[in-house]
Design a protein around this motif. Structure first.
Motif, PDB file in Angstrom:
ATOM      1  N   TYR A   7      -4.810  59.447  43.038  1.00  0.00           N
ATOM      2  CA  TYR A   7      -6.166  58.927  42.826  1.00  0.00           C
ATOM      3  C   TYR A   7      -6.309  57.548  43.489  1.00  0.00           C
ATOM      4  O   TYR A   7      -7.304  57.269  44.171  1.00  0.00           O
TER       5      TYR A   7
ATOM      6  N   GLU B 144     -10.905  60.026  44.073  1.00  0.00           N
ATOM      7  CA  GLU B 144     -11.098  61.133  43.130  1.00  0.00           C
ATOM      8  C   GLU B 144     -11.460  62.444  43.804  1.00  0.00           C
ATOM      9  O   GLU B 144     -11.036  63.519  43.377  1.00  0.00           O
ATOM     10  N   ALA B 145     -12.245  62.406  44.870  1.00  0.00           N
ATOM     11  CA  ALA B 145     -12.788  63.629  45.461  1.00  0.00           C
ATOM     12  C   ALA B 145     -11.830  64.308  46.432  1.00  0.00           C
ATOM     13  O   ALA B 145     -12.058  65.477  46.804  1.00  0.00           O
ATOM     14  N   ASP B 146     -10.800  63.665  46.844  1.00  0.00           N
ATOM     15  CA  ASP B 146      -9.895  64.236  47.853  1.00  0.00           C
ATOM     16  C   ASP B 146      -9.203  65.491  47.309  1.00  0.00           C
ATOM     17  O   ASP B 146      -8.782  65.524  46.142  1.00  0.00           O
TER      18      ASP B 146
ATOM     19  N   LYS C 110      -7.335  66.371  43.682  1.00  0.00           N
ATOM     20  CA  LYS C 110      -7.741  67.480  42.829  1.00  0.00           C
ATOM     21  C   LYS C 110      -6.557  68.396  42.515  1.00  0.00           C
ATOM     22  O   LYS C 110      -6.424  68.894  41.391  1.00  0.00           O
TER      23      LYS C 110
END
Length: 403
Positions: free
Chosen positions: A386, A391-393, A397
């Motif tokens: 993170y 967060e979106a990578d 995930k």
């Protein structure tokens, strides 16, 4: 005439005293036909029995009844083996009843021997039952090992009960006349499981005693010793207890400097008792003699990490991994060092490099310990991803699944 009558009466009284029979309490005990009845009568009359000889006789009667029940089932079992070989019908055996009868017979025999070895009314020790009971009870005692095995999966308290009597009588002189029996194939394993059950029952004295029987077992010696230390540490209710425990650990470590479990406990106890400096002294003394000692190196690194001296801890952890690259805890600690350095770094470039190092080490934890059985690396690994990728990578995930 009157004087003669008085003398005769006195003589009659003396003769009656000399040839007095069993007391009423013993007579009722000797008439018993079942173990339970006999045991109850002994409990009711023991204090009123005339002397040690009567008490020995009472317990021998109890032993007779228990041994008869044991022998009956044991004989049936032996007969069944022969009948089975001939293809004939066998008789059911009360295995559990036989187990309890063996236990009762040994207990009663030992109690009989206790009074049998006490002085009689003339101050002499003349045991009447020792040889016969010692001889006949030998196999019953040895079979307590098997009877404990019957209950291993069903009733741990009963398994411990039978095994306890076996181990508690191991060096009893009552059985010294018996031929030596080879115990090596099973004694260590049974001692280990007896210790496990004793630990469950919080009978720490039994754990300390029984684990010693596993010393020579190649499979169970180490786990049994670990149980012994757990039992010793479970009785620390005061500083004095801890001091005594530390002294025992020092002795154990002198006896076996290669025992990592002893060293680990020693460092922990000394640190709690006398501060981190005391623990550090032990660590430094060990490393002076053995620079690659894993436990000392790890605690050295751990203490540096607690002081936020991550740069000093990193080379020590790498030293550990050079010797043993499969130590998950060392990879985990190394990852923590790099992550904590990264989040406190003011330079973005150096922070990214440090996070990459942390991620690489957390990934190694996942490789070596995929189910997180040794270390709960999941959440920290996710935090590193993170911090590095956001967060979106997709990589973050994916890491989130393990947290």
């Amino acid at each position: 005439m009157k004087r003669k009558l008085m003398i005769s009466a006195m003589l009659l009284f003396c003769v009656s005293a000399v040839f007095a029979g069993d007391s009423n309490g013993l007579k009722s005990i000797m008439k018993s036909s079942t173990y339970d009845d006999c045991k109850q009568l002994i409990e009711q009359n023991l204090s009123s029995l005339a002397n040690n000889e009567e008490k020995a006789k009472a317990y021998n009667k109890l032993c007779d009844l228990a041994f008869a029940a044991y022998s009956k089932e044991s004989s049936t079992m032996a007969t069944n083996q022969a009948m089975k070989a001939l293809g004939k019908t066998i008789t059911p055996v009360d295995t559990l009843g036989m187990a309890e009868a063996a236990y009762n017979a040994v207990q009663a025999g030992l109690e009989c021997d206790k009074y049998d070895e006490m002085p009689n009314d003339k101050g002499k020790v003349k045991p009447k039952f020792k040889d016969a009971n010692s001889s006949r009870l030998g196999n019953a005692r040895l079979n307590l090992i098997n009877y404990g095995g019957f209950y291993m999966q069903k009733d741990r308290s009963k398994a411990l009960k039978y095994w306890s009597l076996y181990f508690d009588t191991h060096d009893n002189p009552f059985f010294k006349a018996l031929p030596a029996v080879t115990e090596k194939p099973y004694i260590g394993q049974v001692a280990y499981f007896a210790s496990v059950f004793a630990l469950d029952a919080k009978d720490y004295a039994k754990v300390e005693k029984y684990t010693d029987f596993a010393k020579g077992d190649s499979t169970y010696a180490k786990p049994a010793f670990d149980l012994k230390l757990r039992a010793m540490s479970s009785t620390l209710n005061s500083r004095a207890d801890s001091v005594t425990f530390a002294q025992k650990l020092h002795t154990l470590y002198v006896q076996d400097p290669t025992n990592s479990t002893v060293l680990e406990n020693l460092i922990q106890v000394e640190s709690k008792l006398n501060g981190r400096d005391a623990g550090e002294k032990i660590i430094d003394d060990v490393l002076a003699k053995d620079p690659k000692n894993f436990v000392a190196l790890f605690y050295k690194a751990n203490n540096l990490m607690m002081g936020q001296k991550y740069n000093d801890a990193i080379p020590i952890l790498k030293n550990i991994l050079d010797s043993n690259p499969k130590v998950v805890l060392a990879w985990y600690s190394l990852a923590i060092c790099y992550y904590n350095r990264a989040v406190t770094s003011k330079a973005a470039t150096s922070s990214s490099i440090l996070l990459d190092e942390a991620i690489k080490d957390y990934d190694k934890c996942k490789e070596l310990d995929p189910d997180q059985k040794q270390v709960n690396w999941g959440y920290n690994r996710y935090s590193a991803y993170y911090a590095r990728y956001g967060e979106a990578d997709p990589k973050t995930k994916e890491a989130e699944k393990d947290k």
